[in-house]
Design a protein around this motif. Structure first.
Motif, PDB file in Angstrom:
ATOM      1  N   VAL A 192      -6.687  12.569   0.176  1.00 23.84           N
ATOM      2  CA  VAL A 192      -6.522  11.247   1.001  1.00 23.84           C
ATOM      3  C   VAL A 192      -5.399  10.756   0.619  1.00 23.84           C
ATOM      4  O   VAL A 192      -4.978  10.401  -0.432  1.00 23.84           O
ATOM      5  N   LEU A 193      -4.586  10.321   1.374  1.00 23.62           N
ATOM      6  CA  LEU A 193      -3.357   9.345   1.309  1.00 23.62           C
ATOM      7  C   LEU A 193      -3.960   7.916   0.735  1.00 23.62           C
ATOM      8  O   LEU A 193      -4.755   7.333   1.481  1.00 23.62           O
ATOM      9  N   THR A 194      -3.532   7.719  -0.292  1.00 21.18           N
ATOM     10  CA  THR A 194      -3.845   6.454  -0.966  1.00 21.18           C
ATOM     11  C   THR A 194      -2.934   5.432  -0.880  1.00 21.18           C
ATOM     12  O   THR A 194      -1.629   5.868  -1.581  1.00 21.18           O
ATOM     13  N   GLU A 195      -3.095   4.121  -0.758  1.00 22.73           N
ATOM     14  CA  GLU A 195      -2.132   3.048  -0.699  1.00 22.73           C
ATOM     15  C   GLU A 195      -2.815   2.050  -1.849  1.00 22.73           C
ATOM     16  O   GLU A 195      -3.963   1.628  -1.767  1.00 22.73           O
ATOM     17  N   ILE A 196      -1.815   1.486  -2.555  1.00 28.40           N
ATOM     18  CA  ILE A 196      -2.242   0.430  -3.621  1.00 28.40           C
ATOM     19  C   ILE A 196      -1.505  -0.747  -2.724  1.00 28.40           C
ATOM     20  O   ILE A 196      -0.134  -0.593  -2.362  1.00 28.40           O
ATOM     21  N   LEU A 197      -1.883  -1.916  -2.967  1.00 25.40           N
ATOM     22  CA  LEU A 197      -1.067  -3.095  -2.336  1.00 25.40           C
ATOM     23  C   LEU A 197      -1.647  -4.459  -3.172  1.00 25.40           C
ATOM     24  O   LEU A 197      -2.634  -4.711  -3.599  1.00 25.40           O
ATOM     25  N   THR A 255       3.911   9.932  -6.613  1.00 26.28           N
ATOM     26  CA  THR A 255       3.920   8.891  -5.739  1.00 26.28           C
ATOM     27  C   THR A 255       4.983   9.065  -4.601  1.00 26.28           C
ATOM     28  O   THR A 255       5.991   9.521  -4.696  1.00 26.28           O
ATOM     29  N   ILE A 256       4.694   8.604  -3.360  1.00 23.60           N
ATOM     30  CA  ILE A 256       5.710   8.820  -2.330  1.00 23.60           C
ATOM     31  C   ILE A 256       6.737   7.703  -2.734  1.00 23.60           C
ATOM     32  O   ILE A 256       7.884   7.893  -2.393  1.00 23.60           O
ATOM     33  N   LYS A 290       3.675  -2.742 -11.208  1.00 26.91           N
ATOM     34  CA  LYS A 290       3.332  -2.425 -12.482  1.00 26.91           C
ATOM     35  C   LYS A 290       2.427  -1.041 -12.248  1.00 26.91           C
ATOM     36  O   LYS A 290       2.145  -0.241 -12.971  1.00 26.91           O
ATOM     37  N   GLY A 291       1.574  -1.155 -10.922  1.00 28.47           N
ATOM     38  CA  GLY A 291       0.583   0.010 -10.817  1.00 28.47           C
ATOM     39  C   GLY A 291       1.625   1.202 -10.475  1.00 28.47           C
ATOM     40  O   GLY A 291       1.179   2.215 -11.054  1.00 28.47           O
ATOM     41  N   LEU A 292       2.342   0.931  -9.627  1.00 26.13           N
ATOM     42  CA  LEU A 292       3.456   2.091  -9.582  1.00 26.13           C
ATOM     43  C   LEU A 292       3.984   2.841 -11.057  1.00 26.13           C
ATOM     44  O   LEU A 292       4.033   3.956 -11.205  1.00 26.13           O
ATOM     45  N   ALA A 293       4.542   1.831 -11.842  1.00 26.45           N
ATOM     46  CA  ALA A 293       5.049   2.198 -12.990  1.00 26.45           C
ATOM     47  C   ALA A 293       4.169   2.863 -14.002  1.00 26.45           C
ATOM     48  O   ALA A 293       4.146   4.093 -14.464  1.00 26.45           O
TER      49      ALA A 293
END
Length: 139
Positions: A126-131, A101-102, A89-92
């Motif tokens: 800054v490369l940012t990751e969500i998880l 987004t990568i 859902k975050g990506l969407a």
């Protein structure tokens, strides 16, 4: 999407063993786990400072993103990872806002689903990751 907390910070290093010695001697950190993430082509030493993990990452392949980062910038902060309720859902939501987004779909590693937001973008380079999920070195 709302970032709930910082999950971990990754530091790219040229020599993992040497970096571990420095962080353990200088800051008194105690190693939590050491692992290899084949899909990301990295060897990792993970430490916890409170609820936040600090990962020292060494490339296992000259073609890896960590190796490319080291070539361009030298050792340093590689990424910051933020825990969210639902990565998909975050990506969407990010893509609907026009964020670059990568990843178009979440990746999976060790019990987590994760995705990267493209730097430099709006994350100040800054490369940012969500998880989401729970870290499981066996999963």
């Amino acid at each position: 999407m709302k970032a709930e907390k910082i999950d971990h910070i990754c530091i790219a290093v040229k020599n993992l063993k040497k970096a571990q010695e420095i962080y353990e001697e200088t800051l008194g950190l105690e190693l939590s786990i050491k692992y290899v993430a084949e899909s990301e082509k990295i060897r990792v030493a993970r430490y916890y400072i409170g609820d936040v993990a600090l990962e020292l990452m060494e490339a296992t392949d000259p073609d890896s993103e960590v190796a490319k980062f080291l070539e361009r910038k030298g050792e340093g902060v590689f990424l910051i990872s933020y825990r969210v309720a639902d990565v998909e859902k975050g990506l969407a939501g990010l893509q609907a806002k026009g964020e670059s987004t990568i990843d178009k779909e979440p990746r999976k590693l060790m019990g987590n689903r994760y995705a990267f937001i493209q730097p430099p973008g709006r994350t100040c380079g800054v490369l940012t990751e969500i998880l989401d999920g729970e870290f499981d070195p066996n999963g």
